[in-house]
Design a protein around this motif. Structure first.
Motif, short mmCIF file in Angstrom:
data_model
loop_
_atom_site.label_atom_id
_atom_site.label_comp_id
_atom_site.label_asym_id
_atom_site.label_seq_id
_atom_site.Cartn_x
_atom_site.Cartn_y
_atom_site.Cartn_z
N ALA A 174 0.81 -1.21 0.00
CA ALA A 174 0.00 0.00 0.00
C ALA A 174 0.84 1.26 0.00
N GLU A 175 1.94 1.27 0.76
CA GLU A 175 2.72 2.49 0.94
C GLU A 175 3.87 2.65 -0.06
N TYR A 176 4.42 1.52 -0.55
CA TYR A 176 5.59 1.61 -1.44
C TYR A 176 5.42 0.82 -2.73
N ASP A 177 4.24 0.23 -2.92
CA ASP A 177 3.93 -0.53 -4.13
C ASP A 177 4.87 -1.72 -4.32
N PHE A 178 5.30 -2.35 -3.21
CA PHE A 178 6.11 -3.56 -3.30
C PHE A 178 5.23 -4.69 -3.83
N ASN A 179 5.83 -5.59 -4.61
CA ASN A 179 5.08 -6.72 -5.15
C ASN A 179 5.18 -7.93 -4.22
N ALA A 180 4.71 -9.09 -4.69
CA ALA A 180 4.66 -10.29 -3.85
C ALA A 180 6.04 -10.83 -3.50
N ASP A 181 7.09 -10.38 -4.19
CA ASP A 181 8.44 -10.83 -3.83
C ASP A 181 8.75 -10.46 -2.38
N TYR A 182 8.28 -9.30 -1.96
CA TYR A 182 8.56 -8.88 -0.57
C TYR A 182 7.84 -9.79 0.42
N GLU A 183 6.61 -10.14 0.11
CA GLU A 183 5.89 -11.07 1.00
C GLU A 183 6.62 -12.40 1.10
N GLY A 184 7.18 -12.86 -0.02
CA GLY A 184 7.96 -14.10 0.01
C GLY A 184 9.18 -13.99 0.89
N LEU A 185 9.88 -12.84 0.81
CA LEU A 185 11.06 -12.63 1.65
C LEU A 185 10.68 -12.66 3.13
N VAL A 186 9.63 -11.92 3.49
CA VAL A 186 9.20 -11.87 4.89
C VAL A 186 8.77 -13.25 5.37
N ALA A 187 8.06 -13.98 4.52
CA ALA A 187 7.61 -15.32 4.89
C ALA A 187 8.79 -16.24 5.18
N ARG A 188 9.86 -16.14 4.37
CA ARG A 188 11.03 -16.97 4.60
C ARG A 188 11.73 -16.60 5.90
N ILE A 189 11.85 -15.30 6.17
CA ILE A 189 12.49 -14.85 7.41
C ILE A 189 11.72 -15.37 8.62
N VAL A 190 10.41 -15.23 8.58
CA VAL A 190 9.58 -15.66 9.71
C VAL A 190 9.60 -17.19 9.84
N ALA A 191 9.54 -17.89 8.71
CA ALA A 191 9.57 -19.35 8.77
C ALA A 191 10.88 -19.86 9.34
N ASP A 192 11.99 -19.26 8.94
CA ASP A 192 13.30 -19.67 9.47
C ASP A 192 13.32 -19.49 10.99
N PHE A 193 12.77 -18.38 11.46
CA PHE A 193 12.75 -18.14 12.91
C PHE A 193 11.87 -19.17 13.60
N ALA A 194 10.69 -19.44 13.04
CA ALA A 194 9.75 -20.36 13.68
C ALA A 194 10.30 -21.78 13.75
N GLU A 195 11.03 -22.18 12.71
CA GLU A 195 11.51 -23.56 12.62
C GLU A 195 12.80 -23.79 13.40
N ASP A 196 13.62 -22.77 13.53
CA ASP A 196 14.93 -23.00 14.15
C ASP A 196 15.50 -21.69 14.69
N HIS A 197 15.28 -21.43 15.97
CA HIS A 197 15.90 -20.26 16.58
C HIS A 197 16.31 -20.59 18.01
N ASP A 198 17.30 -19.87 18.48
CA ASP A 198 17.80 -20.03 19.85
C ASP A 198 17.09 -19.00 20.72
N PRO A 199 16.19 -19.41 21.61
CA PRO A 199 15.42 -18.43 22.40
C PRO A 199 16.28 -17.60 23.33
N HIS A 200 17.50 -18.04 23.60
CA HIS A 200 18.39 -17.24 24.45
C HIS A 200 19.08 -16.12 23.67
N LEU A 201 19.17 -16.29 22.35
CA LEU A 201 19.92 -15.32 21.54
C LEU A 201 19.06 -14.64 20.48
N GLU A 202 17.84 -15.10 20.29
CA GLU A 202 16.98 -14.56 19.25
C GLU A 202 15.57 -14.36 19.81
N ARG A 203 14.90 -13.32 19.34
CA ARG A 203 13.60 -13.01 19.93
C ARG A 203 12.75 -12.18 18.96
#
Length: 313
Positions: A174-203
């Motif tokens: 809405a604000e910068y006219d980004f296409n679905a590529d950005y949604e894919g990037l965010v989804a990968r970042i979030v999925a990586d965190f959900a699947e494998d993160h160290d709760p003591h070092l990542e939050r």
């Protein structure tokens, strides 16, 4: 509704918080007002006495005595304000941040203990009732005006990681006219965190206002040794102006410093002016920038870095 209705509720709720031992445990060795000042300093890294007086409606002399005690106890430092040299900027020391963190932890535990007694099915009704009380009693001629102190930073619950992906995609489209590529990037970042993160070092932090998520940010390990990376800072348009971005970045900085990272880095684009100003206020330094074509747009990517041991933030 009568005066007696409100007084009866006040007596009831006073008994509830008394059962949680607020007066003897939660704020000790500070008064409620002193604890409130520490809270405000922890969530407003660039403030001065005038800001505190206005935010908390405190008598100038009373606030001065509190700040003098804090300075004597090594909880705060004062220096000329960057915005106005006639004013003195107040910041928490490492000891002050530790103290504020302890008080916040106690408060979370106490309220968590109270909430644990409420059946899960009744919690949405309780949340809505609390929102109604706060909204009605806060109304003025312009209606309810949320304040920065109404914002709560919390860990993500079920569905919140999905919300991060959805809101990033929708807002940047809405604000910068980004296409679905950005949604894919965010989804990968979030999925990586959900699947494998160290709760003591990542939050992940979710900023909540009136029971609804209005912002987020992540702190994850970077590929560079000793470095953490700040990612996916976002504040809903309707909640901007409440210093939520500053609160979220402060949370990341304090967490990263507390667990022993040496550097905090981030990547952004030059069109995100409001976010850049937040990073600059917190001491980040621009170290590199490069044009690129991404998300359907011609952009200038920027790398920023904060020295966690050299920063006075």
């Amino acid at each position: 509704m009568t005066v007696q209705d409100i007084r009866a509720f006040n007596r009831f709720y006073t008994n509830v918080i008394g059962a949680l031992d607020y007066s003897r445990h939660l704020y000790a060795p500070f008064t409620l007002t002193e604890s409130r000042v520490l809270y405000e300093l922890a969530h407003s890294p660039h403030t001065d006495a005038a800001d505190l007086r206005a935010e908390l409606s405190l008598d100038a002399g009373y606030l001065s005595r509190i700040l003098n005690r804090f300075e004597q106890d090594g909880l705060i430092e004062r220096a000329p304000s960057r915005r106005d040299p006639r004013r003195r900027q107040i910041t928490l020391t490492a000891r002050g941040r530790e103290t504020a963190g302890l008080l916040a932890e106690r408060a979370d535990e106490s309220v968590g203990a109270l909430l644990a007694t409420v059946p899960a099915a009744d919690r949405p009704r309780l949340s809505e009732a609390l929102h109604t009380v706060r909204t009605v009693l806060s109304q003025d001629t312009d209606g309810h005006r949320p304040r920065s102190e109404d914002v709560v930073l919390r860990e993500p619950g079920p569905g919140d990681l999905g919300w991060i992906v959805q809101r990033n995609a929708a807002l940047y489209a809405a604000e910068y006219d980004f296409n679905a590529d950005y949604e894919g990037l965010v989804a990968r970042i979030v999925a990586d965190f959900a699947e494998d993160h160290d709760p003591h070092l990542e939050r992940v932090w979710i900023a909540e206002l009136d029971g609804r998520p209005v912002g987020c940010v992540m702190c994850v390990r970077d590929d560079a040794p000793g470095a953490a990376r700040l990612r996916l800072l976002l504040v809903e348009p309707a909640a901007r102006g409440l210093r939520i971005g500053d609160q979220l970045v402060s949370a990341v900085v304090e967490f990263a410093r507390g667990v022993g990272y040496r550097d905090l880095v981030l990547w952004t684009n030059d069109i995100l002016g409001a976010a850049r100003r937040i990073y600059q206020r917190h001491g980040f330094v621009l170290v590199a920038e490069k044009p690129h074509r991404s998300f359907g747009q011609d952009l200038v990517g920027q790398d920023w870095r904060l020295d966690l041991h050299g920063s006075g933030e």
